[in-house]
Design an enzyme around this catalytic site. Structure first.
Site, PDB file in Angstrom:
ATOM      1  N   SER A   1       0.792  -1.226   0.000  1.00 26.53           N
ATOM      2  CA  SER A   1       0.000   0.000   0.000  1.00 26.53           C
ATOM      3  C   SER A   1       0.823   1.274   0.000  1.00 26.53           C
ATOM      4  O   SER A   1       0.285   2.338  -0.276  1.00 26.53           O
ATOM      5  CB  SER A   1      -0.982   0.001   1.171  1.00 26.53           C
ATOM      6  OG  SER A   1      -0.343  -0.385   2.339  1.00 26.53           O
TER       7      SER A   1
ATOM      8  N   HIS B   1       2.668   5.087   4.546  1.00 29.61           N
ATOM      9  CA  HIS B   1       1.735   5.825   3.709  1.00 29.61           C
ATOM     10  C   HIS B   1       2.357   7.123   3.217  1.00 29.61           C
ATOM     11  O   HIS B   1       2.243   7.484   2.039  1.00 29.61           O
ATOM     12  CB  HIS B   1       0.467   6.150   4.501  1.00 29.61           C
ATOM     13  CG  HIS B   1      -0.321   4.945   4.872  1.00 29.61           C
ATOM     14  ND1 HIS B   1      -1.073   4.899   6.026  1.00 29.61           N
ATOM     15  CD2 HIS B   1      -0.484   3.745   4.277  1.00 29.61           C
ATOM     16  CE1 HIS B   1      -1.679   3.726   6.102  1.00 29.61           C
ATOM     17  NE2 HIS B   1      -1.326   3.010   5.049  1.00 29.61           N
TER      18      HIS B   1
END
Length: 287
Positions: free
Chosen positions: A144, A195
């Protein structure tokens, strides 16, 4: 230490059902190969998670550089895999059709390496500035970080409009930052640095020198070769999850799912799907 087991891999089954629902022939080749590679490594991991996760201590200090290659392709459990790959399915169809398969493959490989490098830099900087050695031991797995970078690209190529973040309309150009904060607030087990690394890599491509450097290094194909396939229409502004791996527990969860699969989503919007999944994940921790 093995990945957390839930018995039947419901997340994997749901992912495969979505892939077949879209149609394998409708998925561009690089996107399909990326999905297949991640599923393969989930079913046949090269190493246990604690030997493939990415941390300053293991990768930089102990010179275990292969973790830069292994960490994006390993996932903590089937739901971690599902949310990441469901997001990849939509982003891949959208971006590969726009950029062309060869250039998109180049982006995937480059982003996979760079997000790991930036993640290591961020964790090292946090350890130095806060004098907290625990940041050097934070170990992350999952795709991710790359997905956050692809989200930046998608918002760059499709500007304007708003994303619904936890019920609040947010302009698309700020959506990544809002999601970065929202997902960390809702599910603290995810890696904020992972992230953020993805967002920074995406910005290096869209507003920095990365794209020009990549073009210069490649030199053999442009970035505007279009994938000659069908046209696909999705509407997505969901969340991504780059998960810290804790050898003694506390896995992370979230990733987005494509929106227009009503047979599987009960007509929920992507944000509603995400919030429901996160609540289920938090409840699963308690129980």
């Amino acid at each position: 230490m093995q990945r957390r087991s839930r018995g039947i891999n419901a997340g994997l089954i749901l992912l495969l059902s979505q892939i077949f629902h879209v149609g394998i022939n409708n998925i561009p080749p690089v996107t399909l190969a990326t999905l297949a590679l991640n599923v393969w490594f989930f079913l046949n991991p090269l190493k246990p998670l604690y030997e493939s996760c990415l941390s300053v201590e293991k990768c930089y200090q102990q010179k275990d550089w292969q973790r830069l290659l292994l960490s994006p392709l390993h996932h903590a459990d089937d739901w971690h895999l599902y949310f990441n790959m469901a997001s990849m399915l939509w982003k891949g169809i959208n971006l590969e059709r726009r950029l062309g398969s060869r250039w998109f493959a180049y982006i995937i490989v480059t982003f996979s390496l760079l997000t790991g490098v930036v993640y290591l830099f961020l964790e090292f900087a946090l350890a130095e500035f806060t004098d907290e050695p625990g940041f050097r031991r934070n170990c992350a797995v999952g795709f991710s970080g790359v997905l956050f970078a692809l989200k930046v690209l998608n918002n760059h190529y499709c500007p304007g409009g708003f994303a619904n973040i936890l019920g609040f309309p947010v302009p698309n150009r700020f959506a990544c930052w809002a999601e970065l904060v929202a997902i960390h607030f809702i599910s603290p087990g995810t890696s904020f640095a992972g992230h953020l690394a993805g967002i920074l890599v995406g910005l290096m491509y869209t507003h920095g020198p990365l794209k020009k450097i990549m073009e210069k290094c490649a030199g053999i194909f442009p970035s505007n070769i279009h994938y000659p396939g069908q046209q696909y229409h999705f509407n997505s502004s969901g969340y991504s999850g780059y998960q810290d791996y804790y050898p003694y527990g506390r896995p992370g969860y979230p990733e987005e799912a494509p929106m227009n699969y009503n047979a599987y989503t009960a007509g929920l919007s992507e944000e509603e799907q995400l919030e429901r999944a996160l609540r289920a994940s938090l409840w699963d921790r308690v129980t």
